[in-house]
Structure formats: C-alpha cells, structure tokens
Write an enzyme that holds these catalytic residues in place. Structure first.
Site, PDB file in Angstrom:
ATOM      1  N   GLU A  63       5.767 -33.657  -2.115  1.00  0.00           N
ATOM      2  CA  GLU A  63       4.604 -33.252  -2.889  1.00  0.00           C
ATOM      3  C   GLU A  63       5.074 -32.452  -4.112  1.00  0.00           C
ATOM      4  O   GLU A  63       6.179 -31.910  -4.126  1.00  0.00           O
ATOM      5  CB  GLU A  63       3.684 -32.393  -2.020  1.00  0.00           C
ATOM      6  CG  GLU A  63       3.060 -33.178  -0.886  1.00  0.00           C
ATOM      7  CD  GLU A  63       1.809 -33.938  -1.310  1.00  0.00           C
ATOM      8  OE1 GLU A  63       1.958 -35.048  -1.827  1.00  0.00           O
ATOM      9  OE2 GLU A  63       0.706 -33.417  -1.123  1.00  0.00           O
ATOM     10  N   LYS A  71     -13.811  -7.642  -9.559  1.00  0.00           N
ATOM     11  CA  LYS A  71     -12.960  -8.524 -10.354  1.00  0.00           C
ATOM     12  C   LYS A  71     -12.427  -9.677  -9.497  1.00  0.00           C
ATOM     13  O   LYS A  71     -12.374 -10.824  -9.941  1.00  0.00           O
ATOM     14  CB  LYS A  71     -11.798  -7.717 -10.938  1.00  0.00           C
ATOM     15  CG  LYS A  71     -11.034  -8.476 -12.000  1.00  0.00           C
ATOM     16  CD  LYS A  71     -10.135  -7.545 -12.800  1.00  0.00           C
ATOM     17  CE  LYS A  71      -9.400  -8.314 -13.870  1.00  0.00           C
ATOM     18  NZ  LYS A  71      -8.680  -7.455 -14.803  1.00  0.00           N
ATOM     19  N   ASP A  72     -12.025  -9.366  -8.257  1.00  0.00           N
ATOM     20  CA  ASP A  72     -11.534 -10.410  -7.365  1.00  0.00           C
ATOM     21  C   ASP A  72     -12.630 -11.417  -7.035  1.00  0.00           C
ATOM     22  O   ASP A  72     -12.367 -12.606  -6.881  1.00  0.00           O
ATOM     23  CB  ASP A  72     -10.983  -9.804  -6.064  1.00  0.00           C
ATOM     24  CG  ASP A  72      -9.558  -9.291  -6.246  1.00  0.00           C
ATOM     25  OD1 ASP A  72      -8.905  -9.700  -7.226  1.00  0.00           O
ATOM     26  OD2 ASP A  72      -9.110  -8.485  -5.413  1.00  0.00           O
ATOM     27  N   SER A  81      -0.059  -0.979  -6.314  1.00  0.00           N
ATOM     28  CA  SER A  81       0.245  -2.101  -7.205  1.00  0.00           C
ATOM     29  C   SER A  81       1.084  -1.658  -8.383  1.00  0.00           C
ATOM     30  O   SER A  81       0.912  -0.557  -8.895  1.00  0.00           O
ATOM     31  CB  SER A  81      -1.056  -2.702  -7.736  1.00  0.00           C
ATOM     32  OG  SER A  81      -1.681  -3.468  -6.752  1.00  0.00           O
ATOM     33  N   HIS A 137       0.799  -1.223   0.000  1.00  0.00           N
ATOM     34  CA  HIS A 137       0.000   0.000   0.000  1.00  0.00           C
ATOM     35  C   HIS A 137       0.833   1.275   0.000  1.00  0.00           C
ATOM     36  O   HIS A 137       0.287   2.357  -0.167  1.00  0.00           O
ATOM     37  CB  HIS A 137      -0.972  -0.004   1.191  1.00  0.00           C
ATOM     38  CG  HIS A 137      -2.210  -0.804   0.911  1.00  0.00           C
ATOM     39  ND1 HIS A 137      -2.191  -2.169   0.791  1.00  0.00           N
ATOM     40  CD2 HIS A 137      -3.492  -0.437   0.695  1.00  0.00           C
ATOM     41  CE1 HIS A 137      -3.406  -2.599   0.527  1.00  0.00           C
ATOM     42  NE2 HIS A 137      -4.216  -1.573   0.462  1.00  0.00           N
TER      43      HIS A 137
END
Lengths: 435, 279
Positions: free
Chosen positions: A291, A247-248, A223, A219
């Site tokens: 894994e 959108k998320d 971004s 922040h």
C-alpha cells in the site's frame, strides 16, 4: 505534572465529592485534558494531528471489531467472507470501506504528525522518550497494517505476504528457518492467515497501550510549540479545555469530511485492483507493491542492488529498510542544536524541506516497477535519506548559526499579531535576541 | 559516541548505495507490450453522475437489464458471476416471479434426500449463479488452455474497470502493429494486459442480442450495457454508498462549520484585538 498555574479540580456537588474521594476519574480527566492542563497558546493546526491519529485508531478498532464478527480466517473462504461483508452484511460495505480507507488516513495523519515533530524539534530534550514511544507506535502500526492487508487473501495479500516474510530469509544462516517459522509453513497458507488474524486483532490494543504511555510522556513536559521556546508563565498558555478541545473538534470535522469523501465516493482509490482477485499461489501479479504508505520504505529496500563488503544486496536492502526507521530512535542525539524549531534554524529548515521532497520521491519510486530510471532515482534518494540523518544533520546542527529566539511564547504571539494587523510595522516585531 | 557510530553507519549506507548508482546498467530493450498497450477509453457513465466525478449518479435500470441480457446470452457461455445471487437481481428491477423463473432455469448441486447420492436440483432465488465449469482444470480443458475468469468482481479487479470492459470488448478491430506476432488461437487486443488475448471477439456483430426495450443493439451499445451490468455485480451497493455519502458529507460540513464558529468564539478572548490590546 502540570504548570504551577494550572487550575485544579474542585468537586462541587455531594455526588462529585463522593466520586472524587473514591475513584477520581473526573479529576483525572480534568487534569489531563480539561481546564487543568495548560497548553501553549500558539499551537497551530499541525498540532491537531495527534488527536486525529487517536481518532483514526478508534475508527479502526470499532470498524475492525465489527468486521471480525463476519470475517472468516480460513484460506478457503477468507476472500468470500470479505465479499459477503460487502454484499450481504447490513452496511458491511460501509464498515469495510471505512476500515480500508481508515488505514490510509491513519498513516497520512501519523506521517503529518511525525513531520510536524521533525520540523518543530519535538524529539529534542525533554521529549526524547515521548518521541521514541511514538516510533514504537509507528512500528506497531506498520506491522498491524501489513497483517491486516493479508487478511483479505487477494492476490496482493498473498504476494505481499510472500515478499515481506521473504525479507527475513535474507538473514544469514537462520533466515530461512525464521521465515518458515513466521509463516507456519514454506509459503503463506492457512497457518499464516490464522496467526496474522490473531495478531492483527491483538496489536491495535498493544498500540493503544503504548499510546497511553505516549500521552503520559507528553503530559510531563507538556506540548512543544511552533517557536520551540519553553513555556515560561501563565501568559504563554491557555487551558486545554475549552481552547484546544474546540480547535480539535473543528479539525476533527475537517478530517471526517475528507474521510467521508474518500470512503463514499472513491473507496478503492488508494487500493490495488489486484486485491480484488482471489489469492492464487500459481499466478504472480505483474507488479507486487505494498500500500502507498509503505512505498518510501519499499523503495529503500529495493535500492540496494549490489553486494557491499561481502554482504549480499538482499540483506543490505533489509538492513537499510529497517535502519531507515530505527535511526529515528537516535535522532534526539544526532541533532545537537539547542534550538528546537526549524523556524529559527535557517539551514536545518532547508534540509527539512529537502528531506520531505526526498521522502516523496522515494514514495513515487516505491510504487513503480523495479526498472530504470526508478532504480537510480530511488538509490540517490536513499543516499540522501541516510545522509540527512546520519551525516548532514549532526554536522549542521553543530555549526549552524540560529536566528534569535523570541523571549517567550506570548511575545511571539504578540509579534505575529502586530505583523498581521499592521504590515508597515513588520520590520519591528517584538522578536528580540535571545538572552 | 552515538554521532560517531551514526557517521559510520551513514557512510556505510551511502557507499553501498553509491556502488549501486555507479554500477553499469544492462541495456533494456523497450518492451513492445508497454509500447502498444492502451489505456481504456473514457466513457461518461450514468452511475458516475455529472462530470463523471463519481459523486452523484445512479445506475440506469433499463441499461442494467440490457447488460444482464448480454451477459446471459453471450458472456455466460464461458464466464460465471458466482458472487451474485438470483435474489440480487431484484435490485436491477426484476420481479420476484421473474427471479424465481430465471433461477429455475439453472441446476445446482445437491444431495438426494433418500439415497444420499450426489444429485442436482433447480436453483432457487437464494442460490448464487452457478459456476460454468466445476473447476479450473475443467475450464482450461474446455477452453483450449484458457481460463475464463469469474466476472462478478472484474470491474474492480482491473484498472479503470468499467471503461476497461467496454474498451476490451470493442478493441478487437485494431490490426496488430508491424513486427507484433499474434500466435495461433490468440487475438490482438491493445487493451488487454499482454495484448494477445485468448478470448475470441465475443461481440462479433451488431444485433447479436435483441433488446426487448427497442434499443439498437450496436456492438458499442452491448459493450457499454454489459460493462455497466458488471459494474453493478462488482459494487451492488454503489447507489446506497453515494446516497449515504452525500448525506454524510452535508452533515459533516455543517458540523465542521459549527465547529469552526465555536472555535473562533472560544478563542476570541485570546486572539481578538481587545485581548492583544489588553496585554
């Protein structure tokens, strides 16, 4: 911090004014991920994965806490207690499959998140600390996932624990003592299982704490975006809410659908069958593999087969494996190009995709028997892995001639729209040479 | 400074690895086990649903009961299913009275109330199927050194488990390839990991069991039935899982569609043609 044109929270009712002057949580949320946080308007779907990683962690924590209510961290009954969850606990099978598959999905999401950061140069100034905090989260995740896998106390749990803690025995002089200290004995046993359970419960919350720092660090500059160009004005951004919350949410729907498909229709697809055999210290499985999300690093570990400069191969493998992750901490200073996004870096873009293929090859090798031709393939792939970050990228980032950057995000968006709506004008987009 | 250090470290790793690359390799003889080992044959199972996709599909109750019969009359001579409780059999269609009667055929360890001595009592529906041998040493002593594994989880503990059980049980017929020695007391089975298995062919002939529902008990049928039964013992919640899954996926698809529509709507003023024209 936020951009000067960010909206500000204005409490309207008496109640919200009351709250705002005492504990301003609504203001905090509004400014952090509400309308008060402007974000670049050109973020593509790859920018959904940070949020999705947060969701994946929450799924792990919630399912994990329920599992811990029924699990017994004791070597005599650990495996039985897992089967008890699968058979007798109400919806226990669902909780456990969500937790097991959730770990794989968490890593898948985080890998996409990391590769997105690599492609768009999100590690570059002013986001170095953000990047490094992300790597800390990644390391914590790896430790947590490894210890969680041991808790099942199946064959692969036991032998995985033996192999991974055995890595520390490669350290000269103090190695064996460190291994004994980590295990609480000479081989994985009840002491090991108990401490792994304790730490497996603790580390997700430590991770959560580092995520708070990660988001905080995000922040400050805001971004990055696919052009890599800094935000210059209000025309470059949209408020986080409702644009990116919407959108998320859509991305979350896609993610959860895929997650549900694997959890409900192929829950054991990503696991090893040997882990449905209770741990047996007297019987070594034919193939000990971690894994899938550890395969690339496992391949690097096994690709050091000869001593070099009097350093034993085993120790080299351990150093190489840890170095393969730790070198990412230096990436912001290894890649010196002033241009962030690989969209405008023709050579680096090719190198990026070579690197992606390289990691996939390493992943394939890591899941195989340590035999030819997989050893030589993983050796060559490991060579590229190290050369990519430590030799090639520092040189290329210096000499590379980058493409002209758009003047602003808004201009790039406009150009893209023109290109899409009228292909005839594709030759004259609004992209102009950077000043 | 960082870049110089990185260059050094990079050269170090590259040289160490290249030394390994150029190292001459020992010639490795091809592994005969790998050469002759066979993957289990694919079979269409009712619980895998249409196309064997694993999305829909339920267990065939009659088949589960036949499979249980094969287990009880054949496998249980040596193999336990110690993670399954008698009460669990209600899910494959046994009535409470049948379960109670079945459990009463088994003895489980207990303690004599009066003397405190070790004793046994008849099993109840809440008990698990008892172990066949009290411990591994006893099993090996009785089985000429072999250890018959507990079968509760076997279809999840082997690659492609249901097919594996079926193929293994019907895979004894093949003659060992030339040059392959089958040691005394072992049997050749190309589906077994090491090709030489200590278990004698358990399904030796057709009609080894007599099915109550009139199904012809061929060896293949018995192998299929017991493979399905052992799939149920390994994953008793399989049907609930798929049912929940179909509902969850339908719900999530609708949710995702709504999410997509609201996303388009929210972004219309940024992405729509009007917005671009306005700029």
């Amino acid at each position: 911090m936020s951009f000067p044109w960010a909206k500000h929270y204005e409490p309207k009712s008496e109640f919200t004014k009351f709250v705002d002057s005492r504990l301003p949580i609504p203001r905090f949320v509004y400014d952090a991920l509400g309308a008060g946080y402007p974000a670049p308007k050109n973020l593509n779907y790859f920018y959904n994965f940070g949020f999705l990683a947060g969701v994946a962690l929450m799924v792990q924590i919630i399912t994990g806490i329920v599992l811990a209510m029924h699990y017994a961290a004791n070597t005599a009954i650990a495996f039985d207690s897992v089967e008890h969850i699968m058979r007798d606990v109400n919806s226990g099978w669902m909780i456990r499959y969500m937790h097991a598959v959730g770990a794989s999905f968490f890593f898948a999401v985080v890998y996409i998140h990391i590769f997105r950061g690599l492609y768009y140069g999100s590690y570059k100034p002013p986001r170095e600390v953000l990047w490094m905090l992300g790597l800390v989260i990644f390391l914590l995740m790896m430790a947590t996932a490894f210890m969680g896998y041991v808790l099942v106390w199946g064959q692969m749990s036991f032998w995985g624990a033996t192999v991974i803690t055995g890595l520390f025995s490669a350290i000269p002089v103090v190695g064996p003592a460190i291994q004994t200290w980590l295990l609480g004995g000479f081989s994985p046993d009840n002491a090991t299982l108990n401490r792994f359970f304790s730490l497996h419960f603790l580390l997700p919350f430590v991770t959560l704490g580092v995520i708070v720092l990660h988001v905080w660090a995000l922040h400050i500059p805001g971004s990055n975006n696919p052009t890599g160009v800094d935000v210059k004005g209000p025309q470059d951004t949209v408020p986080f809410h409702p644009y990116y919350t919407a959108k998320d949410f859509f991305g979350l729907g896609v993610y959860l659908t895929l997650f549900a498909v694997v959890v409900f229709f192929a829950p054991n697809m990503l696991g090893e069958v040997d882990n449905y055999i209770p741990a047996n210290p007297l019987s070594t499985p034919a193939l000990i593999v971690p894994e899938w999300y550890f395969w690339p690093f496992y391949a690097i570990l096994r690709s050091f087969t000869v001593d070099f400069l009097f350093i034993p191969a085993k120790l080299l493998g351990v150093i190489g494996m840890f170095a393969s992750i730790l070198l990412l901490f230096f990436l912001p200073w290894l890649d010196t190009s002033p241009v962030r996004s690989n969209n405008y870096r023709p050579w680096s873009r090719i190198l990026f995709w070579v690197f992606v293929v390289d990691v996939i090859i390493l992943g394939v090798c890591g899941g195989k028997h340590a035999a030819e031709p997989w050893i030589i393939i993983s050796q060559l792939a490991s060579v590229y892995y190290f050369a990519h970050f430590l030799i090639i990228l520092p040189i290329v980032s210096r000499i590379e001639k980058t493409l002209p950057l758009p003047n602003s995000i808004a201009e790039a968006v406009l150009a893209k729209y023109n290109k899409a709506s009228s292909p005839g004008l594709a030759g004259s987009p609004g992209v102009q040479p950077a000043e | 400074m960082i870049r110089l250090g990185a260059l050094g470290a990079g050269l170090f790793f590259v040289l160490a690895l290249m030394l390994g690359v150029v190292q001459p390799r020992d010639a490795v003889a091809p592994d005969p086990v790998e050469e002759h080992h066979k993957h289990p044959q694919k079979v269409e199972w009712s619980f895998n649903g249409p196309g064997n996709l694993g999305i829909f599909g339920t267990f065939d109750r009659a088949q589960l009961q036949r499979g249980f019969q094969v287990y009880k009359e054949v496998c249980s001579a040596c193999h336990s299913i110690n993670r399954v409780a008698f009460r669990d059999l209600a899910a494959i269609g046994f009535s409470p009275a049948e379960i109670k009667a079945l459990a009463a055929q088994y003895e489980v360890a207990s303690i004599d109330d009066k003397t405190g001595e070790a004793a046994t009592r008849k099993a109840t529906p809440a008990d698990k199927f008892p172990l066949i041998y009290p411990n591994e040493a006893a099993a090996r002593a009785a089985q000429n050194g072999a250890l018959p594994p507990d079968l509760s989880l076997i279809t999840k503990a082997r690659e492609d488990g249901t097919n594996y059980v079926h193929s293994l049980l019907t895979g004894y017929d093949e003659a060992p390839p030339k040059g392959w020695t089958v040691l005394d007391g072992l049997y050749y089975n190309p589906y077994f990991a090491s090709l030489n298995i200590k278990m004698p062919p358990p399904l030796a002939a057709d009609d080894q069991v007599t099915y109550a529902d009139g199904t012809k008990a061929t060896r293949d049928q018995m192998a299929k039935d017991v493979a399905v039964f052992l799939t149920w013992t390994a994953e008793p919640k399989l049907e609930a899982r798929k049912e929940t899954g179909v509902a969850a996926v339908i719900f999530l698809l609708i949710l995702t569609l709504l999410g997509y529509l609201s996303y388009r709507r929210v972004w219309a003023d940024v992405k729509g043609p009007k917005a671009v024209a306005a700029e």
